[in-house]
Design an enzyme around this catalytic site. Structure first.
Site, PDB file in Angstrom:
ATOM      1  N   TYR A  68       0.837  -1.210   0.000  1.00 17.61           N
ATOM      2  CA  TYR A  68       0.000   0.000   0.000  1.00 17.61           C
ATOM      3  C   TYR A  68       0.878   1.268   0.000  1.00 17.61           C
ATOM      4  O   TYR A  68       0.624   2.218  -0.752  1.00 17.61           O
ATOM      5  CB  TYR A  68      -0.895  -0.068   1.235  1.00 17.61           C
ATOM      6  CG  TYR A  68      -1.817   1.103   1.438  1.00 17.61           C
ATOM      7  CD1 TYR A  68      -2.969   1.252   0.670  1.00 17.61           C
ATOM      8  CD2 TYR A  68      -1.560   2.045   2.431  1.00 17.61           C
ATOM      9  CE1 TYR A  68      -3.826   2.319   0.881  1.00 17.61           C
ATOM     10  CE2 TYR A  68      -2.410   3.112   2.656  1.00 17.61           C
ATOM     11  CZ  TYR A  68      -3.546   3.245   1.875  1.00 17.61           C
ATOM     12  OH  TYR A  68      -4.394   4.303   2.088  1.00 17.61           O
ATOM     13  N   LYS A  80       0.950   4.051  -2.850  1.00 18.68           N
ATOM     14  CA  LYS A  80       0.493   5.404  -2.512  1.00 18.68           C
ATOM     15  C   LYS A  80       1.541   6.454  -2.843  1.00 18.68           C
ATOM     16  O   LYS A  80       1.208   7.546  -3.316  1.00 18.68           O
ATOM     17  CB  LYS A  80       0.115   5.473  -1.025  1.00 18.68           C
ATOM     18  CG  LYS A  80      -1.264   4.883  -0.728  1.00 18.68           C
ATOM     19  CD  LYS A  80      -2.303   5.441  -1.669  1.00 18.68           C
ATOM     20  CE  LYS A  80      -3.688   5.501  -1.097  1.00 18.68           C
ATOM     21  NZ  LYS A  80      -4.664   5.899  -2.157  1.00 18.68           N
TER      22      LYS A  80
HETATM   23  N1  LIG Z   1      -9.175   6.484   5.754  1.00 23.00           N
HETATM   24  C1  LIG Z   1      -7.920   6.870   5.903  1.00 23.00           C
HETATM   25  O1  LIG Z   1      -7.433   7.189   7.002  1.00 23.00           O
HETATM   26  C2  LIG Z   1      -7.027   6.958   4.704  1.00 23.00           C
HETATM   27  C3  LIG Z   1      -5.695   7.296   4.911  1.00 23.00           C
HETATM   28  C4  LIG Z   1      -4.869   7.437   3.820  1.00 23.00           C
HETATM   29  C5  LIG Z   1      -5.370   7.231   2.552  1.00 23.00           C
HETATM   30  N2  LIG Z   1      -6.665   6.865   2.381  1.00 23.00           N
HETATM   31  C6  LIG Z   1      -7.134   6.660   1.024  1.00 23.00           C
HETATM   32  O2  LIG Z   1      -8.347   7.349   0.832  1.00 23.00           O
HETATM   33  C7  LIG Z   1      -9.100   6.694  -0.177  1.00 23.00           C
HETATM   34  C8  LIG Z   1     -10.511   6.427   0.317  1.00 23.00           C
HETATM   35  O3  LIG Z   1     -10.467   5.467   1.348  1.00 23.00           O
HETATM   36  P1  LIG Z   1     -11.578   5.299   2.490  1.00 23.00           P
HETATM   37  O4  LIG Z   1     -10.849   5.417   3.772  1.00 23.00           O
HETATM   38  O5  LIG Z   1     -12.720   6.175   2.211  1.00 23.00           O
HETATM   39  O6  LIG Z   1     -11.937   3.750   2.338  1.00 23.00           O
HETATM   40  P2  LIG Z   1     -13.162   3.014   1.600  1.00 23.00           P
HETATM   41  O7  LIG Z   1     -12.803   1.568   1.527  1.00 23.00           O
HETATM   42  O8  LIG Z   1     -14.445   3.407   2.252  1.00 23.00           O
HETATM   43  O9  LIG Z   1     -13.151   3.666   0.145  1.00 23.00           O
HETATM   44  C9  LIG Z   1     -12.475   3.157  -0.963  1.00 23.00           C
HETATM   45  C10 LIG Z   1     -13.491   2.978  -2.076  1.00 23.00           C
HETATM   46  O10 LIG Z   1     -12.789   2.596  -3.273  1.00 23.00           O
HETATM   47  C11 LIG Z   1     -13.600   1.630  -3.932  1.00 23.00           C
HETATM   48  N3  LIG Z   1     -12.773   0.827  -4.826  1.00 23.00           N
HETATM   49  C12 LIG Z   1     -11.865  -0.124  -4.485  1.00 23.00           C
HETATM   50  N4  LIG Z   1     -11.319  -0.673  -5.580  1.00 23.00           N
HETATM   51  C13 LIG Z   1     -11.891  -0.044  -6.644  1.00 23.00           C
HETATM   52  C14 LIG Z   1     -11.724  -0.161  -8.057  1.00 23.00           C
HETATM   53  N5  LIG Z   1     -10.861  -1.042  -8.567  1.00 23.00           N
HETATM   54  N6  LIG Z   1     -12.442   0.644  -8.866  1.00 23.00           N
HETATM   55  C15 LIG Z   1     -13.336   1.535  -8.345  1.00 23.00           C
HETATM   56  N7  LIG Z   1     -13.541   1.685  -7.015  1.00 23.00           N
HETATM   57  C16 LIG Z   1     -12.817   0.904  -6.180  1.00 23.00           C
HETATM   58  C17 LIG Z   1     -14.192   0.803  -2.806  1.00 23.00           C
HETATM   59  O11 LIG Z   1     -15.333   0.077  -3.236  1.00 23.00           O
HETATM   60  C18 LIG Z   1     -14.498   1.862  -1.762  1.00 23.00           C
HETATM   61  O12 LIG Z   1     -15.819   2.372  -1.847  1.00 23.00           O
HETATM   62  C19 LIG Z   1      -8.321   5.438  -0.541  1.00 23.00           C
HETATM   63  O13 LIG Z   1      -7.516   5.678  -1.689  1.00 23.00           O
HETATM   64  C20 LIG Z   1      -7.448   5.231   0.656  1.00 23.00           C
HETATM   65  O14 LIG Z   1      -6.290   4.484   0.358  1.00 23.00           O
HETATM   66  C21 LIG Z   1      -7.512   6.724   3.430  1.00 23.00           C
END
Ligand SMILES: NC(=O)c1ccc[n+]([C@@H]2O[C@H](COP(=O)([O-])OP(=O)(O)OC[C@H]3O[C@@H](n4cnc5c(N)ncnc54)[C@H](O)[C@@H]3O)[C@@H](O)[C@H]2O)c1
Length: 303
Positions: free
Chosen positions: A165, A169
């Protein structure tokens, strides 16, 4: 200044839940027409369903906004191109791309299966690259574009159990650096957001009181600013719990040690001076490193 999106068309990937859903709702509330994309799978990327995106589209429409649903996987370039065509056919343009889709396959590197490494890179890096590639000609032709990558503190600084990851990222930051340079003459601005938020993705990773403070809506303003007409370019903005920071990839002043057999020993001895942060800069492009190095060599030779 109002952070307004009247007349703008946005694509938000992974917008069926979590941060993406809130990004889509906020863009729509501030006037953007939004393509709500999500594959609708589990947090590990398995499965798919169009129910979540349809619900978000209904929420936007119920609030008086405009939205369409798209259930493409960002890993499928043809489906991504069709998604962009869907936006163009419906509204005539694409101004904003928020690369938010993501999955996790956490394990310590010793135990990590390379198939899980590859899949995480495929979704985060290739998914973002596919979406950028599909919107790029339209943004170039209209001389306007705003692209927001979603990076992570894991990519920037590391986190146990997230080698795949983290690599994927930070790769999005690498993509941002060059796209921002190549997009500049067409007013395409490319930035990265590093969120911290309580979503299904962080459920098992952080303790309950911390999750309580990390309301996902606290991240949205950083995305809005990076997606707006007034956005900077090549910025890495961090956001969580109402706090905002920036991350920089810097170059230190370093030292000139020359070329010769004794350099490894000299470098080992003076490494602290090479890494010292006083006077470090954020280069405007990759060529700066070479300029700094050649500059030091020329100065040492009296040029
Ligand atoms: N939540 C955190 O603290 C955090 C921290 C750093 C980065 N992020 C990043 O933020 C973004 C959103 O994450 P989140 O925390 O809302 O989690 P989440 O799992 O709720 O959201 C991710 C979404 O991406 C969708 N997804 C996955 N694979 C896919 C694909 N191949 N095509 C289309 N859609 C796809 C999933 O169905 C999901 O709805 C992600 O990129 C995650 O890595 C989140």
């Amino acid at each position: 200044m109002a952070v307004d999106f009247q007349g703008r068309v946005a694509i938000v990937t992974g917008a069926g839940g979590g941060l993406g859903r809130l990004h889509a709702l906020a863009l729509a509330r501030r006037g953007a027409k939004v393509v709500v994309n999500d594959l609708g799978g589990a947090v590990d990327g398995s499965g798919s369903s169009a129910t979540a995106v349809q619900k978000v589209v209904q929420e936007i429409r119920a609030a008086g906004g405009e939205a369409i649903a798209n259930a493409a996987s960002v890993t499928d370039f043809e489906a991504v191109q069709a998604m962009v065509k869907q936006a163009i056919d419906t509204w005539g343009r694409v101004d904003i791309l928020v690369n938010n889709a993501g999955i996790l396959r956490d394990k310590s590197f010793a135990k990590m299966d390379m198939a899980d490494f590859r899949l995480v890179v495929e979704v985060h890096l290739m998914g973002a690259a596919n979406c950028c590639k599909a919107v790029w000609p339209h943004m170039q032709a209209q001389n306007y574009g705003r692209i927001v990558m979603t990076t992570s503190s894991t990519g920037l600084y590391g986190n146990f159990g997230q080698a795949n990851y983290g690599a994927a990222k930070l790769a999005q930051v690498g993509l941002m650096q060059t796209l921002a340079i190549e997009g500049a003459k067409h007013d395409i601005r490319v930035n990265a957001l590093a969120p911290t938020a309580a979503t299904r993705m962080t459920e098992g990773l952080l303790p309950e009181p911390v999750l309580e403070a990390l309301k996902p809506e606290a991240v949205v303003p950083a995305m809005l600013v990076l997606a707006h007409e007034s956005a900077p370019t090549r910025a890495i903005l961090c956001a969580g719990a109402g706090g905002f920071e920036a991350a920089h990839i810097t170059l230190t002043q370093g030292l000139y040690l020359g070329i010769g057999d004794e350099v490894p020993e000299a470098l080992a001895e003076r490494l602290a001076e090479v890494t010292a942060s006083e006077g470090q800069q954020v280069p405007g492009g990759g060529s700066v490193q070479g300029q700094v190095e050649v500059g030091k060599a020329m100065a040492a030779h009296g040029h």
